[in-house]
Design a protein around this motif. Structure first.
Motif, PDB file in Angstrom:
ATOM      1  N   ASP A 197       0.889  -1.149   0.013  1.00 46.96           N
ATOM      2  CA  ASP A 197       0.087   0.000   0.156  1.00 46.96           C
ATOM      3  C   ASP A 197       0.780   1.263   0.030  1.00 46.96           C
ATOM      4  O   ASP A 197       0.888   2.042   0.852  1.00 46.96           O
ATOM      5  CB  ASP A 197      -0.795   0.099   0.962  1.00 46.96           C
ATOM      6  CG  ASP A 197      -2.114  -0.960   1.241  1.00 46.96           C
ATOM      7  OD1 ASP A 197      -2.264  -1.292   0.061  1.00 46.96           O
ATOM      8  OD2 ASP A 197      -2.790  -1.485   2.076  1.00 46.96           O
ATOM      9  N   PRO A 198       1.751   1.496  -1.173  1.00 44.15           N
ATOM     10  CA  PRO A 198       2.420   2.713  -1.018  1.00 44.15           C
ATOM     11  C   PRO A 198       1.790   3.970  -1.362  1.00 44.15           C
ATOM     12  O   PRO A 198       0.710   4.171  -1.808  1.00 44.15           O
ATOM     13  CB  PRO A 198       3.481   2.473  -2.248  1.00 44.15           C
ATOM     14  CG  PRO A 198       2.516   1.509  -3.225  1.00 44.15           C
ATOM     15  CD  PRO A 198       1.583   0.799  -2.277  1.00 44.15           C
ATOM     16  N   PRO A 199       2.480   4.959  -0.795  1.00 45.49           N
ATOM     17  CA  PRO A 199       1.882   6.405  -0.985  1.00 45.49           C
ATOM     18  C   PRO A 199       1.969   6.863  -2.257  1.00 45.49           C
ATOM     19  O   PRO A 199       2.888   6.376  -2.906  1.00 45.49           O
ATOM     20  CB  PRO A 199       2.672   7.293  -0.039  1.00 45.49           C
ATOM     21  CG  PRO A 199       3.874   6.670   0.024  1.00 45.49           C
ATOM     22  CD  PRO A 199       3.670   5.331  -0.137  1.00 45.49           C
ATOM     23  N   ARG A 200       1.230   7.997  -2.534  1.00 46.30           N
ATOM     24  CA  ARG A 200       1.577   8.836  -3.827  1.00 46.30           C
ATOM     25  C   ARG A 200       2.746   9.072  -4.202  1.00 46.30           C
ATOM     26  O   ARG A 200       3.363   9.077  -5.452  1.00 46.30           O
ATOM     27  CB  ARG A 200       0.513  10.061  -3.883  1.00 46.30           C
ATOM     28  CG  ARG A 200       0.719  10.631  -5.358  1.00 46.30           C
ATOM     29  CD  ARG A 200      -0.098  10.105  -6.292  1.00 46.30           C
ATOM     30  NE  ARG A 200      -0.182  10.782  -7.439  1.00 46.30           N
ATOM     31  CZ  ARG A 200      -0.928  12.058  -7.747  1.00 46.30           C
ATOM     32  NH1 ARG A 200      -1.587  12.600  -6.504  1.00 46.30           N
ATOM     33  NH2 ARG A 200      -0.844  12.246  -8.863  1.00 46.30           N
TER      34      ARG A 200
ATOM     35  N   VAL B  49      -4.508   8.557  -2.904  1.00 45.79           N
ATOM     36  CA  VAL B  49      -4.089   8.093  -4.011  1.00 45.79           C
ATOM     37  C   VAL B  49      -2.760   7.332  -3.872  1.00 45.79           C
ATOM     38  O   VAL B  49      -1.932   7.639  -3.458  1.00 45.79           O
ATOM     39  CB  VAL B  49      -3.931   9.543  -4.943  1.00 45.79           C
ATOM     40  CG1 VAL B  49      -3.223   8.977  -6.373  1.00 45.79           C
ATOM     41  CG2 VAL B  49      -5.021  10.185  -5.283  1.00 45.79           C
ATOM     42  N   THR B  50      -2.808   6.238  -4.478  1.00 46.20           N
ATOM     43  CA  THR B  50      -1.954   5.196  -4.468  1.00 46.20           C
ATOM     44  C   THR B  50      -0.587   5.630  -5.616  1.00 46.20           C
ATOM     45  O   THR B  50      -0.728   6.161  -6.430  1.00 46.20           O
ATOM     46  CB  THR B  50      -2.264   3.716  -4.852  1.00 46.20           C
ATOM     47  OG1 THR B  50      -0.832   2.877  -4.595  1.00 46.20           O
ATOM     48  CG2 THR B  50      -2.597   3.715  -5.896  1.00 46.20           C
ATOM     49  N   GLY B  51       0.529   5.291  -4.813  1.00 48.14           N
ATOM     50  CA  GLY B  51       1.747   5.384  -5.850  1.00 48.14           C
ATOM     51  C   GLY B  51       2.069   4.062  -6.261  1.00 48.14           C
ATOM     52  O   GLY B  51       3.182   3.765  -7.103  1.00 48.14           O
ATOM     53  N   GLY B  52       1.463   3.150  -6.258  1.00 49.21           N
ATOM     54  CA  GLY B  52       1.569   1.639  -6.608  1.00 49.21           C
ATOM     55  C   GLY B  52       2.072   1.514  -8.007  1.00 49.21           C
ATOM     56  O   GLY B  52       3.173   0.906  -8.380  1.00 49.21           O
ATOM     57  N   LEU B  53       1.127   2.144  -8.874  1.00 53.85           N
ATOM     58  CA  LEU B  53       1.282   1.847 -10.346  1.00 53.85           C
ATOM     59  C   LEU B  53       2.690   2.624 -10.733  1.00 53.85           C
ATOM     60  O   LEU B  53       3.626   1.931 -11.415  1.00 53.85           O
ATOM     61  CB  LEU B  53       0.386   2.496 -10.934  1.00 53.85           C
ATOM     62  CG  LEU B  53       0.319   2.316 -12.499  1.00 53.85           C
ATOM     63  CD1 LEU B  53       0.315   0.871 -12.908  1.00 53.85           C
ATOM     64  CD2 LEU B  53      -0.987   3.094 -13.213  1.00 53.85           C
ATOM     65  N   GLU B  54       3.122   3.705 -10.200  1.00 51.22           N
ATOM     66  CA  GLU B  54       4.097   4.278 -10.602  1.00 51.22           C
ATOM     67  C   GLU B  54       5.220   3.947 -10.104  1.00 51.22           C
ATOM     68  O   GLU B  54       6.618   3.693 -10.709  1.00 51.22           O
ATOM     69  CB  GLU B  54       3.922   5.757 -10.059  1.00 51.22           C
ATOM     70  CG  GLU B  54       5.213   6.813 -10.482  1.00 51.22           C
ATOM     71  CD  GLU B  54       5.758   6.823 -11.871  1.00 51.22           C
ATOM     72  OE1 GLU B  54       6.660   7.707 -12.193  1.00 51.22           O
ATOM     73  OE2 GLU B  54       4.713   6.538 -13.033  1.00 51.22           O
TER      74      GLU B  54
ATOM     75  N   PRO C 180      -1.912  -3.197   9.899  1.00 50.62           N
ATOM     76  CA  PRO C 180      -2.761  -2.650   9.128  1.00 50.62           C
ATOM     77  C   PRO C 180      -2.429  -1.197   8.264  1.00 50.62           C
ATOM     78  O   PRO C 180      -1.401  -0.659   8.786  1.00 50.62           O
ATOM     79  CB  PRO C 180      -4.023  -2.174  10.027  1.00 50.62           C
ATOM     80  CG  PRO C 180      -3.243  -2.025  11.243  1.00 50.62           C
ATOM     81  CD  PRO C 180      -2.153  -2.749  11.296  1.00 50.62           C
ATOM     82  N   THR C 181      -2.890  -0.855   7.218  1.00 59.02           N
ATOM     83  CA  THR C 181      -2.792   0.153   6.704  1.00 59.02           C
ATOM     84  C   THR C 181      -3.573   1.375   7.312  1.00 59.02           C
ATOM     85  O   THR C 181      -2.997   2.356   7.370  1.00 59.02           O
ATOM     86  CB  THR C 181      -3.039   0.316   5.184  1.00 59.02           C
ATOM     87  OG1 THR C 181      -2.234  -0.847   4.484  1.00 59.02           O
ATOM     88  CG2 THR C 181      -3.068   1.527   4.465  1.00 59.02           C
ATOM     89  N   HIS C 182      -4.847   1.166   7.567  1.00 63.74           N
ATOM     90  CA  HIS C 182      -5.731   2.090   8.263  1.00 63.74           C
ATOM     91  C   HIS C 182      -5.779   2.050   9.731  1.00 63.74           C
ATOM     92  O   HIS C 182      -5.137   1.026  10.209  1.00 63.74           O
ATOM     93  CB  HIS C 182      -6.956   2.115   7.636  1.00 63.74           C
ATOM     94  CG  HIS C 182      -7.276   2.201   6.217  1.00 63.74           C
ATOM     95  ND1 HIS C 182      -6.363   3.271   5.442  1.00 63.74           N
ATOM     96  CD2 HIS C 182      -7.686   1.406   5.252  1.00 63.74           C
ATOM     97  CE1 HIS C 182      -6.748   3.025   4.142  1.00 63.74           C
ATOM     98  NE2 HIS C 182      -7.635   1.801   4.068  1.00 63.74           N
ATOM     99  N   GLY C 183      -6.425   3.176  10.241  1.00 67.15           N
ATOM    100  CA  GLY C 183      -6.512   2.988  11.693  1.00 67.15           C
ATOM    101  C   GLY C 183      -5.750   3.873  12.856  1.00 67.15           C
ATOM    102  O   GLY C 183      -5.863   3.654  14.011  1.00 67.15           O
ATOM    103  N   PHE C 184      -4.926   4.691  12.385  1.00 62.71           N
ATOM    104  CA  PHE C 184      -4.231   5.558  12.987  1.00 62.71           C
ATOM    105  C   PHE C 184      -4.737   7.003  12.772  1.00 62.71           C
ATOM    106  O   PHE C 184      -3.996   7.946  13.033  1.00 62.71           O
ATOM    107  CB  PHE C 184      -2.708   5.414  12.605  1.00 62.71           C
ATOM    108  CG  PHE C 184      -2.210   3.884  12.411  1.00 62.71           C
ATOM    109  CD1 PHE C 184      -1.748   3.170  13.716  1.00 62.71           C
ATOM    110  CD2 PHE C 184      -2.413   3.307  11.421  1.00 62.71           C
ATOM    111  CE1 PHE C 184      -1.377   1.998  13.556  1.00 62.71           C
ATOM    112  CE2 PHE C 184      -1.904   1.999  11.253  1.00 62.71           C
ATOM    113  CZ  PHE C 184      -1.385   1.264  12.447  1.00 62.71           C
TER     114      PHE C 184
END
Length: 462
Positions: A31-34, A63-68, A180-184
């Motif tokens: 789950d990388p950042p943009r 917005v994910t940075g995964g594709l890039e 987890p990715t979320h929850g903070f």
């Protein structure tokens, strides 16, 4: 034995985390950042190749940075097979595995609930489970909210969350770390998470999804769901289409004339300075979103989507930090920026605007003298349900811009739970020409100051 590592990349402004995990030579990014530069830097510090980039789901909150990242590094891009996306990727289904490094295997576990296609990933070291990357499924003490995809699916997804949590608990040992990715602080969490780290065993003992029957769990979760930030509606489609590479080059510099012109044309001018500095002197018509607060969440929530924004700050570094934070939620390329002395942000001959700040004790004194003022509470419904100042007007901060006309005439003393949102609200009211006082205080001080509070009946009787 393989020596594995997990590095956590934390994004406090959004309440999310990304992870870099791997062995001596290769790693996976979850789950990388943009803005992918920091991920690449983290891999470089470890001396590892990014072999895989994995998404737990199509994200609704950033917005994910995964594709890039996959394009730049040549990594395989793992995306749940059930996700409808418009770009080439490696679809992963329940039970699929990839070898990250010798002895390190990543296994996909279907965990629908946060989204229908949500997938968690278990990392095993020489066949022993060590880490579970749970995205928006099993969080610390809670689970991801199920109402971000389609209202008609909410209850169904809530039940799926319960089942997914049980599947993770059934298949993984107690000592497996839950990451987890979320929850903070993310609004993707169905409840406020407590703590910073957890394991399957700890969640088995304390998480409602694992201690309550499904009907009780679902009823309580649905009753407790809070407002959804407006910009979430744009994140899923952006991620499904394939986000463009981020452009973090500095915006053009604006002088007082340009700032005035942009304000006159209806654009947003956002002052990133502290609420104290803003109250003391600011460009009339500008809005105060502190760069050190939850800038991306609240600016993206309040601004009309696509509206050009000019950033004002003390230093170019503050503008750059804000630009990076905003790009994570799809607010790209500020129209302009200005830094330095606020006196230079207005046209020659014009003065900075200002408004007073106060404490709840000051409000109590004003009321004690019999002065008639408007008390505006901009907290969320769930916060107000815990108690509110008698006679106060309630308009949540994310609704205020469209409801300023509902604020009664008179001097407006605006408060939230701590001061940050009150400062945003005060700037909105000030820009609208209202006489405003920003209450910069913790809400618990209202009782200490002797202000009378109404505490609604939890059963809704009053």
């Amino acid at each position: 034995m393989v020596v594995f590592f997990v590095d956590t990349l934390e994004f406090e402004g959004l309440g999310n985390r990304s992870y870099l995990a791997g062995g001596p030579s290769a790693a996976v990014v979850i789950d990388p950042p943009r803005d992918i530069a920091q991920v690449i830097a983290a891999a470089a510090r470890r001396g590892v190749r990014i072999a895989f980039v994995a998404e737990t789901h199509v994200h609704n909150d950033y917005v994910t940075g995964g594709l890039e990242l996959a394009r730049v590094t040549g990594a395989d891009y793992l995306v749940p097979a059930g996700a409808s996306v418009a770009f080439a990727r490696t679809p992963v289904a329940d039970g699929d595995t990839v070898t990250v490094d010798e002895g390190l295997v990543l296994r996909a576990i279907a965990t629908p609930g946060h989204t229908p296609h949500h997938t968690s990933y278990a990392l095993t070291e020489d066949g022993r489970g060590v880490v579970a990357f749970t995205g928006g499924s099993l969080l610390i003490g809670t689970v991801g909210r199920p109402d971000l995809v389609e209202p008609r699916l909410t209850e169904q997804l809530a039940r799926a969350q319960h089942a997914s949590a049980h599947r993770l608990a059934d298949e993984l040992d107690d000592e497996v770390a839950v990451l987890p990715t979320h929850g903070f602080g993310s609004f993707c969490s169905s409840a406020q998470a407590e703590g910073d780290a957890t394991t399957i065993g700890q969640e088995r003992r304390t998480n409602d999804a694992l201690t309550e029957d499904v009907d009780t769990f679902v009823a309580e979760m649905l009753a407790g769901l809070d407002d959804v930030p407006a910009y979430y509606a744009h994140m899923g489609p952006t991620n499904a289409a394939g986000p463009a590479p981020v452009d973090l080059t500095p915006p053009g510099r604006a002088d007082g004339e340009e700032i005035a012109s942009r304000l006159a044309s209806g654009e947003w001018v956002v002052d990133l300075r502290s609420r104290v500095a803003f109250a003391e002197g600011h460009v009339a018509g500008s809005f105060n979103f502190e760069g050190q607060g939850k800038l991306a969440t609240y600016l993206a929530w309040l601004i009309p989507w696509g509206k050009p924004v000019t950033l004002l700050a003390e230093t170019p570094e503050q503008v750059a930090d804000a630009q990076r934070e905003l790009a994570r939620v799809g607010i790209d390329r500020p129209a302009a920026a200005a830094t330095g002395d606020p006196a230079d942000w207005v046209r020659v001959g014009e003065q900075l605007a200002s408004f007073p700040r106060a404490r709840f004790a000051d409000l109590a004194q004003v009321r004690g003298r019999g002065e008639q003022v408007v008390v505006l509470d901009v907290r969320r419904d769930s916060e107000r349900a815990g108690g509110y100042i008698d006679g106060s007007v309630h308009i949540p901060i994310h609704e205020l811009r469209g409801r300023i006309g509902e604020v009664p005439d008179g001097s407006v003393w605006v408060h939230c739970a701590g001061g940050m949102r009150a400062a945003i609200a005060a700037s909105l009211l000030d820009a609208a020409g209202r006489d405003v006082v920003a209450v910069d205080d913790g809400f618990e001080a209202a009782t200490e100051a002797g202000l009378s509070l109404t505490r609604p009946d939890p059963d809704g009787a009053g």
